[in-house]
Design an enzyme around this catalytic site. Structure first.
Site, PDB file in Angstrom:
ATOM      1  N   HIS A  76      -0.907   1.640  -2.674  1.00 19.85           N
ATOM      2  CA  HIS A  76      -2.072   0.775  -2.877  1.00 19.85           C
ATOM      3  C   HIS A  76      -3.320   1.356  -2.223  1.00 19.85           C
ATOM      4  CE1 HIS A  76      -1.895  -1.145   1.185  1.00 19.85           C
ATOM      5  NE2 HIS A  76      -0.590  -1.127   1.029  1.00 19.85           N
ATOM      6  N   ASP A  78      -6.128  -0.330  -1.046  1.00 17.62           N
ATOM      7  CA  ASP A  78      -6.854  -1.098  -0.033  1.00 17.62           C
ATOM      8  C   ASP A  78      -6.201  -0.994   1.343  1.00 17.62           C
ATOM      9  OD1 ASP A  78      -4.722  -2.654  -1.232  1.00 17.62           O
ATOM     10  OD2 ASP A  78      -5.420  -4.352  -0.035  1.00 17.62           O
ATOM     11  N   ASP A 115      -1.635   2.802   6.117  1.00 14.43           N
ATOM     12  CA  ASP A 115      -1.060   1.811   5.210  1.00 14.43           C
ATOM     13  C   ASP A 115      -2.168   1.383   4.253  1.00 14.43           C
ATOM     14  OD1 ASP A 115       0.206  -0.329   3.967  1.00 14.43           O
ATOM     15  OD2 ASP A 115       0.041  -1.657   5.699  1.00 14.43           O
ATOM     16  N   GLU A 145      -3.535  -5.244  -2.252  1.00 14.88           N
ATOM     17  CA  GLU A 145      -2.153  -5.523  -1.835  1.00 14.88           C
ATOM     18  C   GLU A 145      -2.120  -6.349  -0.568  1.00 14.88           C
ATOM     19  OE1 GLU A 145       1.653  -4.692   0.375  1.00 14.88           O
ATOM     20  OE2 GLU A 145      -0.424  -4.288   0.968  1.00 14.88           O
ATOM     21  N   GLU A 146      -3.031  -6.037   0.357  1.00 14.02           N
ATOM     22  CA  GLU A 146      -2.978  -6.653   1.680  1.00 14.02           C
ATOM     23  C   GLU A 146      -3.373  -8.125   1.672  1.00 14.02           C
ATOM     24  OE1 GLU A 146      -1.562  -5.235   3.953  1.00 14.02           O
ATOM     25  OE2 GLU A 146      -1.860  -3.073   3.893  1.00 14.02           O
ATOM     26  N   ASP A 169       5.191   2.994   0.539  1.00 15.07           N
ATOM     27  CA  ASP A 169       4.497   1.983   1.352  1.00 15.07           C
ATOM     28  C   ASP A 169       5.402   1.454   2.460  1.00 15.07           C
ATOM     29  OD1 ASP A 169       2.496   0.294   2.207  1.00 15.07           O
ATOM     30  OD2 ASP A 169       2.839  -1.228   0.680  1.00 15.07           O
ATOM     31  N   HIS A 443      -2.002  -2.488  10.839  1.00 16.03           N
ATOM     32  CA  HIS A 443      -2.803  -3.716  10.828  1.00 16.03           C
ATOM     33  C   HIS A 443      -3.419  -4.010  12.194  1.00 16.03           C
ATOM     34  CE1 HIS A 443      -0.550  -5.531   7.083  1.00 16.03           C
ATOM     35  NE2 HIS A 443      -0.972  -4.279   6.904  1.00 16.03           N
TER      36      HIS A 443
END
Length: 469
Positions: A76, A78, A115, A145-146, A169, A443
């Site tokens: 992904h 984003d 990520d 995705e997030e 991922d 994150h």
């Protein structure tokens, strides 16, 4: 001078650094999507870019692989955008500042976006190569995705021919992921009425570990939102002016601030609270109090109702899997808590591998909201990815890993969500496996990517493609 220019694999890190220079937080993916389209044009490859900014790039098979089944490589575009206090960056307009420290790549005071930028970089490197042996390839880059896997949800899978999907991922080298939880986003909104203006104090909770609400929800890490509510519940008399913090529902919040008016002495209350709450998972818990401005505040009863609501909301692990005792089955995370436009907003990431349990948690949140006269909604539902007993792709990946490293990889089912659930739900008979290099503290602003793990993982990917004859 480029920071990563001397790293190997050269093309992988070249593309990764390019991506880091492009703002690409969730909801802001047009520029990075266009970068991928420009790549396809430059390399003479066919492509599709849809209304969600998803991109599919196609490459013909290398000689001898023309009759092999098409393989989809997927990641992904984003990233989660988090920054330390005091760091000045506009994630909508500015790229990241990268650093090297031994075996690790990180970003200064912000999330790195490994990520899932490293997946995009690896896939572009595969497309760029004229020497790799591989079947026909469809590279699929999805968006947002997030924040709810909206790109995957909106994708027209009829654009894809492949029935084999390699998702890049995952964040643990040597682990092949073969299933994941489903989930949803839930929101509770309650009107807040401000009255008189009063002199305030600002309370800040900091120093918590935080982390990914799927990967680290079981590690006994405090949620700063819940912690602040617990602290406020110990103050006998107060009037709330503001409570704010947390930008993502799928991030365990590590900081929270609150502004209130009170005549109580907070020092003893806070000291006792820190003694009660400091633990091995969060040894650096810190709470500070400073003078605030004169602000509008709610009345005392309304303030206590807000705190009571937050304290009543479930959070964290709800059930563990009975067959795999180490696997979280159902959880939720109160990631966002703020007063905005005259309303208290509580936003959750809810995850479960059992649909009935996910529904039960959502119903519970809805009932609590109703009890407190608040509004409730849920959205961004995504399906669980069920473990497949017979997976030819997984067997090839296991054998390839063993031949390279002399040991078996771990095959795992995870509590975090992956887009594979959407693709397996939409594409009949899809055989999917997820893997990736070592990424730590995703994150969070401590996120870092292992250089040596990228080297091994990219080699593994190339060998998998070679073996998919």
């Amino acid at each position: 001078m480029r920071v990563l220019e001397n790293l190997e694999p050269k093309k992988v890190f070249e593309y990764f650094e390019d991506l880091c220079m492009i703002p690409h937080g969730s909801g802001n993916t047009k520029q990075i999507s266009d970068y991928c389209v420009d790549f396809a044009k430059k390399h003479g490859l066919s492509y599709t870019q849809d209304e969600w900014n998803n991109v599919i790039i196609r490459k013909d098979a290398s000689k001898g692989y023309e009759n092999s089944p098409t393989v989809i490589l997927q990641g992904h575009l984003d990233m989660v955008c988090e920054k330390d206090s005091g760091i000045s960056i506009d994630f909508l307009k500015e790229g990241l500042t990268l650093s090297l420290n031994g075996d690790f790549v990180s970003a200064n005071g912000t999330t790195l976006g490994g990520d899932d930028g490293i997946a995009v970089a690896m896939a572009l490197s595969v497309l760029d190569s004229d020497s790799l042996l591989h079947p026909p390839i469809e590279v699929l880059f999805t968006t947002d995705e997030e924040t709810g896997m909206y790109g995957a949800a909106g994708l027209q899978t009829s654009l894809l021919n492949g029935k084999i999907l390699i998702n890049i991922d995952s964040e643990d080298e040597g682990v092949l992921t073969a299933g994941c939880a489903g989930g949803a986003r839930a929101e509770i909104k309650k009107s807040v009425h401000f009255e008189e203006r009063k002199k305030t104090q600002r309370i800040v909770i900091s120093g918590l570990a935080g982390g990914h609400s799927g990967v680290e929800i079981h590690k006994n890490r405090h949620n700063a939102n819940k912690l602040m509510a617990e602290l406020l519940s110990r103050i006998p008399h107060f009037q709330l002016a503001d409570i704010a913090g947390g930008a993502k529902d799928n991030v365990i919040p590590n900081e929270r601030e609150c502004t209130l008016s009170t005549d109580c002495d907070l020092s003893e209350i806070i000291n006792d609270f820190i003694k009660d709450k400091k633990n091995s998972a969060d040894p650096n818990l810190k709470i500070t109090v400073t003078d605030g401005a004169e602000l509008p505040v709610t009345d005392e009863e309304s303030s206590k109702q807000i705190v009571k609501l937050i304290c009543s909301l479930p959070n964290g692990v709800q059930t563990m899997n009975s067959q795999i005792p180490t696997l979280v089955q159902t959880s939720l995370n109160l990631g966002v808590l703020k007063i905005e436009n005259g309303s208290l907003l509580c936003t959750f990431s809810v995850r479960s591998s059992v649909n009935s349990e996910k529904t039960e948690i959502l119903n519970r949140l809805s009932n609590i909201a109703k009890d407190f006269g608040a509004d409730y909604s849920d959205h961004g539902h995504y399906p669980a990815w069920e473990y497949r007993e017979n997976s030819p792709l997984r067997e090839i990946m296991i054998k390839t890993f063993e031949s390279l490293y002399g040991r078996k990889p771990v095959v795992d089912v995870i509590h975090a969500g992956l887009e594979c659930g959407f693709f397996c739900d939409k594409i009949d008979g899809l055989d999917a496996v997820s893997f990736g290099p070592d990424l730590f503290d995703i994150h969070t602003t401590r996120e870092r990517l292992s250089i040596s793990s990228v080297q091994r993982t990219y080699k593994f990917l190339c060998e998998i493609l070679k073996n998919l004859v």
